[in-house]
Scaffold this active site. Structure first.
Site, PDB file in Angstrom:
ATOM      1  CB  CYS A 122      -0.955  -0.057   1.188  1.00  0.00           C
ATOM      2  SG  CYS A 122      -2.083   1.355   1.365  1.00  0.00           S
ATOM      3  CG  ASP A 150      -6.407  -2.367  -5.039  1.00  0.00           C
ATOM      4  OD1 ASP A 150      -6.831  -1.315  -4.513  1.00  0.00           O
ATOM      5  OD2 ASP A 150      -5.261  -2.806  -4.867  1.00  0.00           O
ATOM      6  CG  HIS A 189      -6.173  -1.712  -1.018  1.00  0.00           C
ATOM      7  ND1 HIS A 189      -5.327  -1.262  -2.013  1.00  0.00           N
ATOM      8  CD2 HIS A 189      -5.677  -1.203   0.139  1.00  0.00           C
ATOM      9  CE1 HIS A 189      -4.382  -0.504  -1.483  1.00  0.00           C
ATOM     10  NE2 HIS A 189      -4.569  -0.456  -0.173  1.00  0.00           N
TER      11      HIS A 189
END
Length: 262
Positions: A149, A196, A228
């Protein structure tokens, strides 16, 4: 004239980065300060080290149990692991409404929080990796880096022009730019979720187009049915989610093992 804001190939961090499950277990690493940043150090078991160093660039939750256990898992694969807390004890989870909520407090300015810590990470990560290489590396040591991330852009920067790092990988990235793909110099593994918000299908395809056009070395992992955060914050009680998390981890380890052996 002020500089134009970058056009992101994957979206910056947001509330979609808050969901997920906490994992249980006791981390075995230690925390020291390197280049003004708290640093988690995970060591391989005696006699099991491969002599190489892995830099771990965490998601918006920083040093929490999931991240530390994952760093220990990379140490189990033979790497000496160094993870950076560029949030300096200000991870995003401290700004939740309460400990069981996955939304932020209404008064929390996520963009300002992100900008503050991104500025620190941009300045410090290169100095941090160099300092570790000088203090802990040897002539035979090779280096790799993985980011989740928030950490993905710093992986891309770390394997750009002039890098001493041999290979990189990221999972469910945020805040990537076209320029980072164009400047990529070392092999990159992209571990991606089908669903995502930050890195949807059209953005993944553009990233692949850039990698192909530039003749870069890369590998995509694309996992159906996950979203995600899957590689760090999945629900381990769900067999498929656990399987996908482990596949992402194994693929990254194998990617590094290959490129660091070349």
């Amino acid at each position: 004239m002020p500089a134009l804001a970058p056009s992101y190939l994957s979206s910056p961090t947001g509330d979609h980065c808050l969901s997920g499950s906490l994992h249980t277990g006791k981390p075995r690493g230690k925390i020291e300060t390197i280049e003004e940043a708290p640093t988690y150090i995970g060591s391989p078991h005696p006699g099991k080290g491969n002599g190489n160093i892995l830099f771990y660039l965490p998601d918006v939750h920083g040093f929490y149990n999931n991240a530390m256990l994952l760093m220990d898992a990379f140490a189990d694969a033979g790497f000496t692991v160094f993870g950076i807390d560029y949030f300096r004890d200000d991870p995003v989870w401290k700004h939740r409404k309460d400990k069981d909520d996955t939304t932020t407090d209404p008064g929390f300015d996520h963009a300002a929080w992100r900008s503050k810590h991104a500025s620190f990470a941009l300045a410090k990560v290169p100095k941090w990796t160099q300092s570790i290489a000088l203090s802990y590396g040897s002539e035979s040591t090779k280096y790799c880096c993985v980011g989740y991330c928030f950490g993905a852009p710093y992986v891309m920067n770390s394997i750009g022009p002039g890098s001493f790092i041999s290979a990189g990988a990221f999972a469910h990235p945020s805040a990537l730019t076209d320029d980072q793909f164009n400047k990529l110099e070392k092999p990159l593994l992209l571990s991606c979720a089908e669903n995502d918000h930050a890195f949807p299908a059209e953005k993944r395809r553009k990233a692949q187009d850039l990698l192909q056009a530039g003749g870069k070395r890369y590998q995509f992992q694309l996992f159906q049915g996950v979203s995600h955060g899957f590689a760090v914050r999945c629900n381990l009680d769900e067999p498929y989610e656990k399987f996908v998390k482990e596949q992402s981890y194994r693929g990254i380890v194998e990617w590094f093992d290959f490129w660091l052996s070349q």
